[in-house]
Motif scaffolding. Structure first.
Motif, PDB file in Angstrom:
ATOM      1  N   PRO A  96       0.815  -1.219   0.000  1.00 15.71           N
ATOM      2  CA  PRO A  96       0.000   0.000   0.000  1.00 15.71           C
ATOM      3  C   PRO A  96       0.848   1.269   0.000  1.00 15.71           C
ATOM      4  O   PRO A  96       0.520   2.243  -0.675  1.00 15.71           O
ATOM      5  N   LYS A  97       1.974   1.238   0.714  1.00 17.36           N
ATOM      6  CA  LYS A  97       2.847   2.412   0.728  1.00 17.36           C
ATOM      7  C   LYS A  97       3.412   2.688  -0.665  1.00 17.36           C
ATOM      8  O   LYS A  97       3.435   3.827  -1.119  1.00 17.36           O
ATOM      9  N   THR A  98       3.825   1.634  -1.356  1.00 19.97           N
ATOM     10  CA  THR A  98       4.347   1.781  -2.715  1.00 19.97           C
ATOM     11  C   THR A  98       3.277   2.335  -3.650  1.00 19.97           C
ATOM     12  O   THR A  98       3.545   3.228  -4.460  1.00 19.97           O
ATOM     13  N   LYS A  99       2.057   1.825  -3.526  1.00 18.61           N
ATOM     14  CA  LYS A  99       0.967   2.312  -4.385  1.00 18.61           C
ATOM     15  C   LYS A  99       0.652   3.778  -4.095  1.00 18.61           C
ATOM     16  O   LYS A  99       0.345   4.544  -5.010  1.00 18.61           O
ATOM     17  N   CYS A 100       0.728   4.180  -2.839  1.00 19.57           N
ATOM     18  CA  CYS A 100       0.537   5.589  -2.472  1.00 19.57           C
ATOM     19  C   CYS A 100       1.617   6.453  -3.124  1.00 19.57           C
ATOM     20  O   CYS A 100       1.319   7.503  -3.693  1.00 19.57           O
ATOM     21  N   CYS A 101       2.845   5.990  -3.055  1.00 19.71           N
ATOM     22  CA  CYS A 101       3.961   6.731  -3.651  1.00 19.71           C
ATOM     23  C   CYS A 101       3.822   6.827  -5.169  1.00 19.71           C
ATOM     24  O   CYS A 101       4.137   7.862  -5.761  1.00 19.71           O
ATOM     25  N   GLU A 102       3.327   5.763  -5.796  1.00 18.23           N
ATOM     26  CA  GLU A 102       3.110   5.792  -7.252  1.00 18.23           C
ATOM     27  C   GLU A 102       2.056   6.828  -7.621  1.00 18.23           C
ATOM     28  O   GLU A 102       2.214   7.558  -8.601  1.00 18.23           O
ATOM     29  N   LEU A 103       0.982   6.889  -6.849  1.00 20.38           N
ATOM     30  CA  LEU A 103      -0.051   7.893  -7.123  1.00 20.38           C
ATOM     31  C   LEU A 103       0.512   9.296  -6.920  1.00 20.38           C
ATOM     32  O   LEU A 103       0.291  10.186  -7.746  1.00 20.38           O
TER      33      LEU A 103
END
Length: 193
Positions: A96-103
């Motif tokens: 989830p942290k990686t997906k947040c950073c991608e957004l």
């Protein structure tokens, strides 16, 4: 597994989430398998035995976090990215942290760069902070006119106004700074002169 969560079948842990202290039930084994923090909560020398209070996370964010834990699906949007990033960071959930950073990465080069700068600063995401600051430098007037710009913290405003190169006049920067100061006074309950 999601069906068991949604219908509270054989749940063995109860959380009190958010300011409202909403009751949310879940399964220790699934959470402990996904997060070292949950594992420690349940299996340490002094494991949590009663209901577990989580006042610092919003109910929908916690439900999104559980959804990820159960079915490996996480929904990130510009509306929930800050809250989800906080929760993912707190419970050491890398996906989830990686997906947040991608957004956030996708918004660093847009008129939302001030929001990205603020979030990157809050969570110490240095590369993202540099990228959004560069966009702000290159598109200063557009970014400073954003409604989110007046909500920036002092550190972010300092980063912007002390930049060697800004793509707008000093007058525009001064106008922004006055608007920002007024907004900060209102936020802190101070009288604006």
């Amino acid at each position: 597994m999601l069906y068991m969560l949604e219908h509270e079948i054989m749940c063995d842990v109860t959380f009190r989430v958010g300011e409202s202290r909403k009751t949310i039930k879940a399964h220790k084994n699934i959470l402990a398998g996904r997060s070292l923090i949950f594992h420690t909560m349940f299996e340490s020398l002094l494991p949590e035995k009663e209901e577990i209070n989580i006042p610092d996370i919003y109910v929908d964010t916690f439900n999104d976090l559980l959804r990820y834990a159960y079915i490996d699906d996480v929904q990130i949007s510009t509306n929930n990215v800050n809250r989800m990033l906080y929760a993912a960071d707190k419970y050491m959930l890398s996906t989830p942290k990686t997906k947040c950073c991608e957004l956030l990465q996708s918004t660093a080069q847009s008129s939302n760069a001030v929001v990205t700068l603020s979030t990157a600063n809050q969570f110490h995401l240095e590369d993202l902070q540099k990228e959004s600051l560069q966009y702000i430098k290159d598109n200063t007037e557009e970014c400073l006119l954003s409604s989110h710009a007046v909500q920036l913290n002092t550190e972010c405003v300092q980063m912007i106004v002390t930049s060697e190169y800004l793509s707008c006049s000093e007058t525009e920067v001064c106008k922004f700074f006055l608007k920002w100061t007024e907004a900060q006074c209102k936020l802190h309950g101070k009288e604006v002169w």
